[in-house]
Design a protein around this motif. Structure first.
Motif, PDB file in Angstrom:
ATOM      1  N   ALA A 134      -3.887  -1.457   4.482  1.00  0.00           N
ATOM      2  CA  ALA A 134      -4.812  -0.570   4.492  1.00  0.00           C
ATOM      3  C   ALA A 134      -5.246  -0.791   2.888  1.00  0.00           C
ATOM      4  CB  ALA A 134      -4.809   0.786   4.570  1.00  0.00           C
ATOM      5  N   LEU A 135      -4.419  -0.495   2.433  1.00  0.00           N
ATOM      6  CA  LEU A 135      -5.353  -0.863   0.581  1.00  0.00           C
ATOM      7  C   LEU A 135      -5.669  -2.339  -0.177  1.00  0.00           C
ATOM      8  CD1 LEU A 135      -2.420   1.322  -1.187  1.00  0.00           C
ATOM      9  CD2 LEU A 135      -4.584   1.639  -0.553  1.00  0.00           C
ATOM     10  N   ASN A 136      -5.454  -2.750   1.195  1.00  0.00           N
ATOM     11  CA  ASN A 136      -6.056  -4.845   0.702  1.00  0.00           C
ATOM     12  C   ASN A 136      -6.634  -4.893   1.852  1.00  0.00           C
ATOM     13  OD1 ASN A 136      -3.740  -5.537  -0.757  1.00  0.00           O
ATOM     14  ND2 ASN A 136      -2.668  -6.076   0.620  1.00  0.00           N
ATOM     15  N   ALA A 137      -7.022  -3.872   3.490  1.00  0.00           N
ATOM     16  CA  ALA A 137      -7.767  -4.034   3.506  1.00  0.00           C
ATOM     17  C   ALA A 137      -9.454  -3.005   3.169  1.00  0.00           C
ATOM     18  CB  ALA A 137      -8.189  -3.433   5.075  1.00  0.00           C
ATOM     19  N   PHE A 138      -9.265  -2.403   2.604  1.00  0.00           N
ATOM     20  CA  PHE A 138     -10.094  -1.661   2.150  1.00  0.00           C
ATOM     21  C   PHE A 138     -10.877  -2.317   0.146  1.00  0.00           C
ATOM     22  CE2 PHE A 138      -8.073   2.277   3.969  1.00  0.00           C
ATOM     23  CZ  PHE A 138      -8.330   1.880   5.028  1.00  0.00           C
ATOM     24  N   ALA A 139     -10.129  -2.585  -0.036  1.00  0.00           N
ATOM     25  CA  ALA A 139     -10.570  -3.334  -1.051  1.00  0.00           C
ATOM     26  C   ALA A 139     -11.309  -4.271  -0.806  1.00  0.00           C
ATOM     27  CB  ALA A 139      -9.289  -3.280  -1.608  1.00  0.00           C
ATOM     28  N   ALA A 140     -11.235  -5.061   0.111  1.00  0.00           N
ATOM     29  CA  ALA A 140     -11.831  -5.661   0.647  1.00  0.00           C
ATOM     30  C   ALA A 140     -13.295  -5.828   1.324  1.00  0.00           C
ATOM     31  CB  ALA A 140     -11.259  -7.189   1.919  1.00  0.00           C
ATOM     32  N   LEU A 141     -13.420  -4.335   1.939  1.00  0.00           N
ATOM     33  CA  LEU A 141     -15.064  -4.341   1.344  1.00  0.00           C
ATOM     34  C   LEU A 141     -15.901  -4.117   0.758  1.00  0.00           C
ATOM     35  CD1 LEU A 141     -14.069  -1.578   3.902  1.00  0.00           C
ATOM     36  CD2 LEU A 141     -14.528  -3.962   4.360  1.00  0.00           C
ATOM     37  N   GLY A 142     -15.233  -4.176  -0.989  1.00  0.00           N
ATOM     38  CA  GLY A 142     -16.379  -4.370  -2.086  1.00  0.00           C
ATOM     39  C   GLY A 142     -16.173  -4.627  -3.444  1.00  0.00           C
ATOM     40  N   THR A 143     -16.020  -4.028  -3.715  1.00  0.00           N
ATOM     41  CA  THR A 143     -15.573  -4.070  -5.303  1.00  0.00           C
ATOM     42  C   THR A 143     -15.051  -2.936  -6.091  1.00  0.00           C
ATOM     43  OG1 THR A 143     -17.480  -5.624  -6.326  1.00  0.00           O
ATOM     44  CG2 THR A 143     -16.613  -4.853  -7.792  1.00  0.00           C
ATOM     45  N   ARG A 144     -13.492  -2.788  -6.156  1.00  0.00           N
ATOM     46  CA  ARG A 144     -12.909  -1.713  -6.083  1.00  0.00           C
ATOM     47  C   ARG A 144     -12.922  -1.256  -8.379  1.00  0.00           C
ATOM     48  NH1 ARG A 144      -6.249  -2.577  -5.593  1.00  0.00           N
ATOM     49  NH2 ARG A 144      -6.613  -3.895  -7.485  1.00  0.00           N
ATOM     50  N   GLN A 145     -12.976  -0.484  -7.815  1.00  0.00           N
ATOM     51  CA  GLN A 145     -13.546   0.654  -9.294  1.00  0.00           C
ATOM     52  C   GLN A 145     -12.210   1.268 -10.191  1.00  0.00           C
ATOM     53  OE1 GLN A 145     -16.794   0.153 -11.579  1.00  0.00           O
ATOM     54  NE2 GLN A 145     -16.611  -1.148  -9.130  1.00  0.00           N
ATOM     55  N   SER A 146     -11.434   2.038  -9.182  1.00  0.00           N
ATOM     56  CA  SER A 146     -10.571   3.013  -9.523  1.00  0.00           C
ATOM     57  C   SER A 146      -9.498   2.627  -8.121  1.00  0.00           C
ATOM     58  CB  SER A 146     -11.111   4.123 -10.121  1.00  0.00           C
ATOM     59  OG  SER A 146     -11.174   4.545  -9.601  1.00  0.00           O
ATOM     60  N   LEU A 147      -8.125   2.733  -8.393  1.00  0.00           N
ATOM     61  CA  LEU A 147      -6.912   3.004  -8.121  1.00  0.00           C
ATOM     62  C   LEU A 147      -5.882   3.696  -8.535  1.00  0.00           C
ATOM     63  CD1 LEU A 147      -5.116   2.464  -4.976  1.00  0.00           C
ATOM     64  CD2 LEU A 147      -4.972   0.256  -5.353  1.00  0.00           C
ATOM     65  N   GLU A 148      -5.469   4.663  -7.119  1.00  0.00           N
ATOM     66  CA  GLU A 148      -4.650   5.635  -8.034  1.00  0.00           C
ATOM     67  C   GLU A 148      -3.476   6.276  -6.592  1.00  0.00           C
ATOM     68  OE1 GLU A 148      -5.872   8.937  -9.269  1.00  0.00           O
ATOM     69  OE2 GLU A 148      -7.068   8.053 -10.733  1.00  0.00           O
ATOM     70  N   ARG A 149      -1.735   5.313  -6.989  1.00  0.00           N
ATOM     71  CA  ARG A 149      -1.246   6.154  -6.366  1.00  0.00           C
ATOM     72  C   ARG A 149       0.302   6.504  -7.076  1.00  0.00           C
ATOM     73  NH1 ARG A 149       0.122  -0.143  -4.277  1.00  0.00           N
ATOM     74  NH2 ARG A 149       1.402   1.335  -2.617  1.00  0.00           N
ATOM     75  N   SER A 150       0.527   7.234  -6.110  1.00  0.00           N
ATOM     76  CA  SER A 150       0.948   8.195  -6.528  1.00  0.00           C
ATOM     77  C   SER A 150       2.634   8.066  -4.738  1.00  0.00           C
ATOM     78  CB  SER A 150       1.546   9.828  -6.535  1.00  0.00           C
ATOM     79  OG  SER A 150       0.731  10.408  -4.978  1.00  0.00           O
ATOM     80  N   VAL A 151       4.248   8.486  -5.019  1.00  0.00           N
ATOM     81  CA  VAL A 151       5.149   8.163  -4.250  1.00  0.00           C
ATOM     82  C   VAL A 151       5.833   9.998  -4.870  1.00  0.00           C
ATOM     83  CG1 VAL A 151       6.995   7.424  -3.846  1.00  0.00           C
ATOM     84  CG2 VAL A 151       4.768   6.125  -4.086  1.00  0.00           C
ATOM     85  N   THR A 152       6.257  11.188  -3.961  1.00  0.00           N
ATOM     86  CA  THR A 152       6.856  11.635  -4.133  1.00  0.00           C
ATOM     87  C   THR A 152       8.115  11.952  -3.163  1.00  0.00           C
ATOM     88  OG1 THR A 152       4.950  13.123  -3.880  1.00  0.00           O
ATOM     89  CG2 THR A 152       7.088  14.135  -3.853  1.00  0.00           C
ATOM     90  N   ASP A 153       8.982  11.915  -3.214  1.00  0.00           N
ATOM     91  CA  ASP A 153      10.251  11.878  -3.008  1.00  0.00           C
ATOM     92  C   ASP A 153      11.502  13.080  -2.202  1.00  0.00           C
ATOM     93  OD1 ASP A 153      12.890  11.129  -1.582  1.00  0.00           O
ATOM     94  OD2 ASP A 153      13.956  10.399  -3.627  1.00  0.00           O
ATOM     95  N   VAL A 154      11.130  13.412  -1.377  1.00  0.00           N
ATOM     96  CA  VAL A 154      11.577  14.379  -0.222  1.00  0.00           C
ATOM     97  C   VAL A 154      12.670  14.290   0.500  1.00  0.00           C
ATOM     98  CG1 VAL A 154       9.204  15.301  -0.002  1.00  0.00           C
ATOM     99  CG2 VAL A 154      10.058  13.718   2.002  1.00  0.00           C
ATOM    100  N   THR A 155      13.796  13.318  -0.040  1.00  0.00           N
ATOM    101  CA  THR A 155      14.726  12.930   1.199  1.00  0.00           C
ATOM    102  C   THR A 155      15.501  14.376   1.421  1.00  0.00           C
ATOM    103  OG1 THR A 155      14.753  10.928   0.116  1.00  0.00           O
ATOM    104  CG2 THR A 155      16.775  11.310   0.732  1.00  0.00           C
ATOM    105  N   GLU A 156      15.798  14.865  -0.407  1.00  0.00           N
ATOM    106  CA  GLU A 156      16.491  16.091  -0.385  1.00  0.00           C
ATOM    107  C   GLU A 156      16.281  17.537   0.470  1.00  0.00           C
ATOM    108  OE1 GLU A 156      17.529  16.919  -4.287  1.00  0.00           O
ATOM    109  OE2 GLU A 156      18.301  15.393  -4.515  1.00  0.00           O
ATOM    110  N   GLU A 157      15.102  17.399   0.602  1.00  0.00           N
ATOM    111  CA  GLU A 157      14.108  18.473   1.038  1.00  0.00           C
ATOM    112  C   GLU A 157      14.220  18.207   2.596  1.00  0.00           C
ATOM    113  OE1 GLU A 157       9.778  20.899   1.703  1.00  0.00           O
ATOM    114  OE2 GLU A 157      10.265  19.690   0.558  1.00  0.00           O
ATOM    115  N   VAL A 158      14.059  16.994   3.153  1.00  0.00           N
ATOM    116  CA  VAL A 158      14.047  16.613   4.561  1.00  0.00           C
ATOM    117  C   VAL A 158      15.939  16.668   4.974  1.00  0.00           C
ATOM    118  CG1 VAL A 158      14.267  14.773   6.358  1.00  0.00           C
ATOM    119  CG2 VAL A 158      12.463  15.115   4.394  1.00  0.00           C
ATOM    120  N   THR A 159      16.398  16.566   3.820  1.00  0.00           N
ATOM    121  CA  THR A 159      18.089  16.825   4.749  1.00  0.00           C
ATOM    122  C   THR A 159      18.632  18.115   4.631  1.00  0.00           C
ATOM    123  OG1 THR A 159      18.722  15.239   3.713  1.00  0.00           O
ATOM    124  CG2 THR A 159      20.742  15.653   4.220  1.00  0.00           C
ATOM    125  N   ASP A 160      18.166  18.735   4.020  1.00  0.00           N
ATOM    126  CA  ASP A 160      18.544  20.135   4.204  1.00  0.00           C
ATOM    127  C   ASP A 160      17.917  20.910   5.379  1.00  0.00           C
ATOM    128  OD1 ASP A 160      19.525  22.451   2.971  1.00  0.00           O
ATOM    129  OD2 ASP A 160      17.091  23.530   2.368  1.00  0.00           O
TER     130      ASP A 160
END
Length: 325
Positions: A134-160
């Motif tokens: 999806a990120l690659n497909a959206f970037a191909a629609l025009g000129t990308r000015q900015s991109l911010e990505r984040s990942v949150t680990d919730v493994t312990e919460e899901v297990t609990d």
């Protein structure tokens, strides 16, 4: 005469005692499962091994305690800004791509005010398997000015949460069995109260489990689409006309009046204080000036003016101006 005692009360007492014993065992099992769930929510127990041991040398009974990196439960989110030639067309392509990928549009905001850069903001929910695509497909629609990505680990919460849900389901099922075996009203009421409490806790944890499942199954991608600054249309040919000019002048006049009123209101307290301080000074000055004038006037009238008689008047006593009588 011998008295025969019916065995029914003994059986009831034994049944009540067995229910109480089972109920106490159930409570102990629930406490033990809660402790196990609490331990699962913390850090993964470390496995002791020699310093020179290889990772393959871990004991076989440690399976399930360690979570591999590709088995972690994470929440993906990204924010992207694009310059496109046509905002509406690009937005339609983004929404169609998300629909075909099995996602959905969480929110959409459009801003197309006259004389301003048209913008469209989309909050998209994309399946995790299609996140990078999806990120690659959206970037191909025009000129990308900015991109911010984040990942949150919730493994312990899901297990609990999963552990707590399983424990609560077993507890509710066991309480249902005790309820079927209860004979007295007091036991029935107490068990039903416990079932209601455990059922409420179970439903709350199941709701949290569904939220976590949705967060880990879909990634959130916020996309902002706008035109380049050079492509923004300028409305210079539209004249406001007489009525428009009159309305603009009236608004300007009201603005000036508002400013004047504000300035007067701001200066009024200072004016009152200044006037109150100036009144005694003006009164003293006027009083001093009046005293000076009265003093000068009194000096001019109190001094007698003497006229010496002429020689003719000294010779003729009956000169005009004298009374012969």
């Amino acid at each position: 005469m011998s008295t025969n005692v019916s065995p029914r009360p003994r059986q009831r007492r034994r049944g009540a005692a067995s229910i109480v014993t089972l109920f106490a065992a159930l409570l102990l099992a629930g406490c033990a499962s809660s402790n196990l769930a609490g331990d699962s929510a913390g850090e993964v127990p470390a496995v002791a091994e020699p310093a020179d041991a290889a990772p393959e040398a871990l004991p076989a009974d440690t399976d399930g305690l360690l979570v591999l990196p590709d088995q972690r439960m994470v929440v993906h989110s990204a924010s992207m800004s694009l310059l496109v030639e046509d905002v509406d067309e690009a937005a339609a392509e983004v929404k169609e791509w998300v629909r075909q990928a099995g996602g959905y549009v969480a929110s959409e905001t459009a801003n197309a005010a006259s004389g301003r850069n048209p913008q469209v903001r989309l909050s998209l929910r994309v399946p995790v398997d299609s996140y990078e695509e999806a990120l690659n497909a959206f970037a191909a629609l025009g000129t990308r000015q900015s991109l911010e990505r984040s990942v949150t680990d919730v493994t312990e919460e899901v297990t609990d949460v999963d552990s707590r849900v399983a424990s609560a389901e077993k507890s509710v099922a066991r309480l249902q069995e005790l309820l079927d075996e209860a004979d007295t009203i007091s036991d029935i009421l107490e068990i039903e109260e416990q079932i209601s409490s455990r059922q409420a806790e179970l439903e709350a944890m199941q709701a949290r489990q569904r939220v976590l499942a949705d967060q880990t199954s879909y990634a959130t991608v916020d996309v902002e689409l706008r035109l380049p600054s050079s492509a923004v249309p300028v409305d210079d040919g539209d004249s406001p006309g007489f009525v428009g000019g009159l309305a603009a002048g009236w608004r300007a006049l009201l603005t000036v009046v508002d400013v004047v009123v504000v300035v007067i209101g701001w200066l009024l307290p200072f004016t009152v204080v200044a006037a109150a301080a100036a009144v005694p000074v003006v009164w003293l000055r006027r009083r001093r000036s009046r005293r000076k004038e009265d003093t000068a006037a009194g000096t001019g009238t109190d001094t007698p003016v003497t006229h010496e008689p002429s020689a003719a008047q000294e010779q003729d006593p009956a000169a005009p101006g004298q009374d012969r009588d």
